[in-house]
Design a protein around this motif. Structure first.
Motif, PDB file in Angstrom:
ATOM      1  N   ILE A  81       0.876  -1.182   0.025  1.00 43.54           N
ATOM      2  CA  ILE A  81      -0.009   0.091  -0.077  1.00 43.54           C
ATOM      3  C   ILE A  81       0.808   1.095  -0.010  1.00 43.54           C
ATOM      4  N   LEU A  82       2.044   1.468   0.912  1.00 40.74           N
ATOM      5  CA  LEU A  82       2.681   2.564   1.162  1.00 40.74           C
ATOM      6  C   LEU A  82       3.836   2.630   0.077  1.00 40.74           C
ATOM      7  N   ASP A  83       4.378   1.681  -0.356  1.00 37.61           N
ATOM      8  CA  ASP A  83       5.585   1.634  -1.262  1.00 37.61           C
ATOM      9  C   ASP A  83       5.109   1.344  -2.578  1.00 37.61           C
ATOM     10  N   GLY A  84       3.929   0.880  -3.090  1.00 34.71           N
ATOM     11  CA  GLY A  84       3.587   0.333  -4.423  1.00 34.71           C
ATOM     12  C   GLY A  84       3.639  -0.998  -4.571  1.00 34.71           C
ATOM     13  N   ARG A  85       4.588  -1.763  -3.739  1.00 36.59           N
ATOM     14  CA  ARG A  85       4.714  -3.056  -3.894  1.00 36.59           C
ATOM     15  C   ARG A  85       5.533  -3.701  -2.801  1.00 36.59           C
ATOM     16  N   ALA A  86       5.104  -4.999  -2.343  1.00 35.75           N
ATOM     17  CA  ALA A  86       5.886  -5.642  -1.114  1.00 35.75           C
ATOM     18  C   ALA A  86       7.267  -5.883  -1.642  1.00 35.75           C
ATOM     19  N   HIS A  87       8.255  -5.672  -0.825  1.00 36.53           N
ATOM     20  CA  HIS A  87       9.613  -6.038  -1.272  1.00 36.53           C
ATOM     21  C   HIS A  87      10.553  -6.698  -0.348  1.00 36.53           C
ATOM     22  N   THR A  88       9.933  -6.812   1.009  1.00 28.66           N
ATOM     23  CA  THR A  88      10.912  -7.824   1.866  1.00 28.66           C
ATOM     24  C   THR A  88      10.687  -9.229   1.654  1.00 28.66           C
ATOM     25  N   ILE A  89       9.516  -9.665   0.949  1.00 33.12           N
ATOM     26  CA  ILE A  89       9.454 -10.943   0.400  1.00 33.12           C
ATOM     27  C   ILE A  89       8.768 -10.987  -0.841  1.00 33.12           C
ATOM     28  N   ASP A  90       9.157 -11.694  -1.860  1.00 35.90           N
ATOM     29  CA  ASP A  90       8.626 -11.482  -3.057  1.00 35.90           C
ATOM     30  C   ASP A  90       7.140 -12.197  -3.052  1.00 35.90           C
ATOM     31  N   ILE A  91       6.099 -11.557  -3.288  1.00 42.25           N
ATOM     32  CA  ILE A  91       4.641 -11.969  -2.966  1.00 42.25           C
ATOM     33  C   ILE A  91       4.128 -12.337  -4.490  1.00 42.25           C
ATOM     34  N   ASP A  92       4.801 -12.319  -5.546  1.00 42.45           N
ATOM     35  CA  ASP A  92       4.253 -12.531  -6.702  1.00 42.45           C
ATOM     36  C   ASP A  92       3.811 -13.912  -6.951  1.00 42.45           C
ATOM     37  N   PRO A  93       4.210 -15.047  -6.324  1.00 48.99           N
ATOM     38  CA  PRO A  93       3.679 -16.310  -6.220  1.00 48.99           C
ATOM     39  C   PRO A  93       2.310 -16.335  -5.661  1.00 48.99           C
ATOM     40  N   LEU A  94       1.830 -15.410  -4.967  1.00 44.81           N
ATOM     41  CA  LEU A  94       0.901 -15.275  -4.125  1.00 44.81           C
ATOM     42  C   LEU A  94      -0.334 -14.309  -5.002  1.00 44.81           C
ATOM     43  N   ARG A  95      -0.021 -13.555  -5.948  1.00 45.79           N
ATOM     44  CA  ARG A  95      -1.064 -12.741  -6.390  1.00 45.79           C
ATOM     45  C   ARG A  95      -1.946 -13.417  -7.154  1.00 45.79           C
ATOM     46  N   ILE A  96      -3.376 -12.650  -7.430  1.00 49.15           N
ATOM     47  CA  ILE A  96      -4.371 -13.387  -7.746  1.00 49.15           C
ATOM     48  C   ILE A  96      -4.347 -13.827  -9.336  1.00 49.15           C
ATOM     49  N   ASN A  97      -3.378 -13.270  -9.860  1.00 48.29           N
ATOM     50  CA  ASN A  97      -3.461 -13.466 -11.399  1.00 48.29           C
ATOM     51  C   ASN A  97      -2.667 -14.968 -11.600  1.00 48.29           C
ATOM     52  N   ARG A  98      -2.187 -15.586 -10.645  1.00 47.39           N
ATOM     53  CA  ARG A  98      -1.439 -17.058 -10.712  1.00 47.39           C
ATOM     54  C   ARG A  98      -2.749 -18.018 -10.980  1.00 47.39           C
ATOM     55  N   PHE A  99      -3.876 -17.445 -10.823  1.00 47.13           N
ATOM     56  CA  PHE A  99      -4.949 -18.543 -11.282  1.00 47.13           C
ATOM     57  C   PHE A  99      -5.382 -18.724 -12.699  1.00 47.13           C
ATOM     58  N   ARG A 100      -4.517 -17.871 -13.305  1.00 47.12           N
ATOM     59  CA  ARG A 100      -4.850 -17.793 -15.000  1.00 47.12           C
ATOM     60  C   ARG A 100      -3.782 -18.955 -15.440  1.00 47.12           C
ATOM     61  N   GLY A 101      -2.703 -19.227 -14.687  1.00 48.43           N
ATOM     62  CA  GLY A 101      -1.831 -20.404 -15.137  1.00 48.43           C
ATOM     63  C   GLY A 101      -1.853 -21.430 -14.559  1.00 48.43           C
ATOM     64  N   VAL A 102      -0.669 -22.393 -14.594  1.00 46.97           N
ATOM     65  CA  VAL A 102      -0.646 -23.731 -13.810  1.00 46.97           C
ATOM     66  C   VAL A 102      -0.256 -23.356 -12.440  1.00 46.97           C
ATOM     67  N   LEU A 103      -1.059 -23.930 -11.574  1.00 47.02           N
ATOM     68  CA  LEU A 103      -0.825 -23.707 -10.163  1.00 47.02           C
ATOM     69  C   LEU A 103       0.306 -24.592  -9.539  1.00 47.02           C
ATOM     70  N   LYS A 104       1.100 -24.080  -8.578  1.00 47.64           N
ATOM     71  CA  LYS A 104       2.018 -24.665  -7.790  1.00 47.64           C
ATOM     72  C   LYS A 104       1.460 -24.994  -6.389  1.00 47.64           C
ATOM     73  N   ARG A 105       0.763 -25.969  -6.214  1.00 47.46           N
ATOM     74  CA  ARG A 105       0.130 -26.124  -4.812  1.00 47.46           C
ATOM     75  C   ARG A 105       1.026 -26.189  -3.634  1.00 47.46           C
ATOM     76  N   GLU A 106       0.422 -25.727  -2.367  1.00 46.32           N
ATOM     77  CA  GLU A 106       1.255 -26.078  -1.134  1.00 46.32           C
ATOM     78  C   GLU A 106       0.759 -27.578  -1.141  1.00 46.32           C
ATOM     79  N   LEU A 107       1.988 -28.333  -0.810  1.00 44.12           N
ATOM     80  CA  LEU A 107       1.434 -29.609  -0.559  1.00 44.12           C
ATOM     81  C   LEU A 107       1.376 -30.172   0.973  1.00 44.12           C
ATOM     82  N   ASN A 108       2.294 -29.311   1.729  1.00 47.78           N
ATOM     83  CA  ASN A 108       2.059 -29.703   3.303  1.00 47.78           C
ATOM     84  C   ASN A 108       1.089 -28.883   4.002  1.00 47.78           C
ATOM     85  N   VAL A 109      -0.124 -29.707   3.941  1.00 50.60           N
ATOM     86  CA  VAL A 109      -1.643 -28.912   4.458  1.00 50.60           C
ATOM     87  C   VAL A 109      -1.994 -30.052   5.547  1.00 50.60           C
ATOM     88  N   ILE A 110      -2.614 -29.367   6.358  1.00 50.71           N
ATOM     89  CA  ILE A 110      -3.130 -30.369   7.439  1.00 50.71           C
ATOM     90  C   ILE A 110      -4.837 -30.330   7.497  1.00 50.71           C
TER      91      ILE A 110
END
Length: 385
Positions: A356-385
């Motif tokens: 919000i304040l800097d225009g883009r998250a930068h401490t950790i790359d959140i590109d794999p978590l952006r909503i546009n990922r659902f337009r392609g092939v998903l990489k699932r988190e496998l370790n789910v309880i």
């Protein structure tokens, strides 16, 4: 009286919304309003969490979220105030088939490459944690000594109190009934008691995130799924502390809560919904799985009044949706954590504040978590309880 304007409106006063408000406020963005539909804050998924925290994930981004978040929880009182209640008693994953063993070995290699302390154990070594554990069919186990559990309410209220001290406003019993859009950008939010004009709205509504997205005309693939947690009477035959232990083959898990044992198993056949009544019929399935691995539990009594149900907010790949929406300026996602919201709240608050304040998250790359990922092939988190 509801304020007429704000720089940011956050929808949801759970641990995620509270963390975002805090991280905005400590950077000087204090004209922030949190809208909570319930009469009490921190009363939804946060309050009903099993509260596990772990580094043992199968995707790099989730591991990085954990690395940052758990470090913050270790220093929570001195940095934020409040009580994180972090207990690093570990996570133990028990594996009984070769395919899972190869997957978990690969996960451990990734985790170690990022600096996580994690061990591969032989079955007899894993058995030392819990008396009488059946090991004859196990191939091995993974153990993360820096994993454990925390106090979700203490963390959320710590963030929330500090944010309010800095000027953030919390409006209880104030559901959002509309999101105003002008052209391609957010203009405000509508409630039953008035409108708040704002350029930024954050969807931190947890299991209700999909419905909140629809108010802005957006399809946010987050759905609510019930998860039941069962609790024994005080049971000293399993002396604590023990790791949060997961029988991977069946999905059964358990950990100690003081002298009681918390346990459960996800019902993947149950459709989405908001029913939070305890499913007593499902208990038989859970016990069958648990007793197979831990016969000693047969000697424990069930504390029916202590059992509860909560809701996971699940996405198709079991990964959260974070960041600005590409089709609507000023709309920011912070939901879909699929059971991992409590443990990743510190990192999420930081990253959404940066977004919000800097225009883009930068401490950790959140590109794999952006909503546009659902337009392609998903990489699932496998370790789910």
């Amino acid at each position: 009286m509801l304020p007429q304007t704000a720089d940011v409106v956050i929808i949801g006063a759970g641990i995620i919304g509270a963390s975002i408000a805090y991280h905005l406020a400590v950077r000087g963005c204090t004209n922030v309003v949190i809208l909570e539909k319930e009469e009490t804050e921190i009363s939804g998924s946060t309050a009903r969490s099993v509260a596990g925290v772990r580094h043992q994930f199968s995707t790099e981004v989730n591991i990085r979220l954990s690395l940052y978040s758990i470090e913050r929880l270790k220093r929570f009182h001195e940095e934020v105030g409040g009580h994180a209640g972090l207990q690093q008693s570990g996570y133990l994953f028990l594996i009984d088939n070769q395919a899972d063993w190869e997957t978990y070995r690969a996960n451990v290699a990734l985790q170690r490459s990022l600096g996580v302390r994690v061990e591969l154990l032989a079955p007899e070594d894993a058995a030392q944690f819990i008396p009488g554990m059946r090991t004859d069919d196990l191939i091995g186990a993974t153990f993360g000594p820096d994993d454990g559990f925390c106090d979700p309410h203490g963390i959320a209220i710590g963030y929330l109190n500090r944010a309010r001290d800095l000027g953030v406003r919390l409006e209880r019993a104030t559901p959002v009934v509309g999101i105003r859009v002008v052209g391609d950008h957010v203009a405000g939010v509508e409630t039953p008691v008035g409108v708040i004009n704002c350029p930024v709205v954050v969807n931190a509504a947890g299991p209700w995130a999909g419905e909140v997205g629809m108010l802005a005309g957006l399809e946010i693939p987050v759905r609510p799924y019930r998860r039941c947690v069962y609790v024994t009477e005080p049971f000293p035959l399993i002396p604590g502390p023990i790791p949060l232990t997961v029988d991977v083959g069946t999905g059964f898990y358990m950990r100690k809560e003081h002298e009681n044992v918390l346990f459960g198993k996800s019902n993947y056949a149950e459709p989405p919904g908001y029913n939070l009544a305890v499913d007593w019929e499902w208990l038989d399935v859970v016990l069958e799985a648990g007793l197979r691995r831990f016969p000693i539990l047969e000697r424990a009594g069930l504390a029916e009044k202590l059992c509860w149900a909560g809701a996971y907010e699940i996405t198709p790949d079991h990964m959260p949706i974070l960041g600005r929406h590409p089709e609507l300026e000023g709309y920011v996602d912070a939901s879909g954590f699929s059971g991992h919201g409590v443990m990743h709240a510190p990192a999420t608050g930081l990253l959404i504040a940066e977004e919000i304040l800097d225009g883009r998250a930068h401490t950790i790359d959140i590109d794999p978590l952006r909503i546009n990922r659902f337009r392609g092939v998903l990489k699932r988190e496998l370790n789910v309880i």
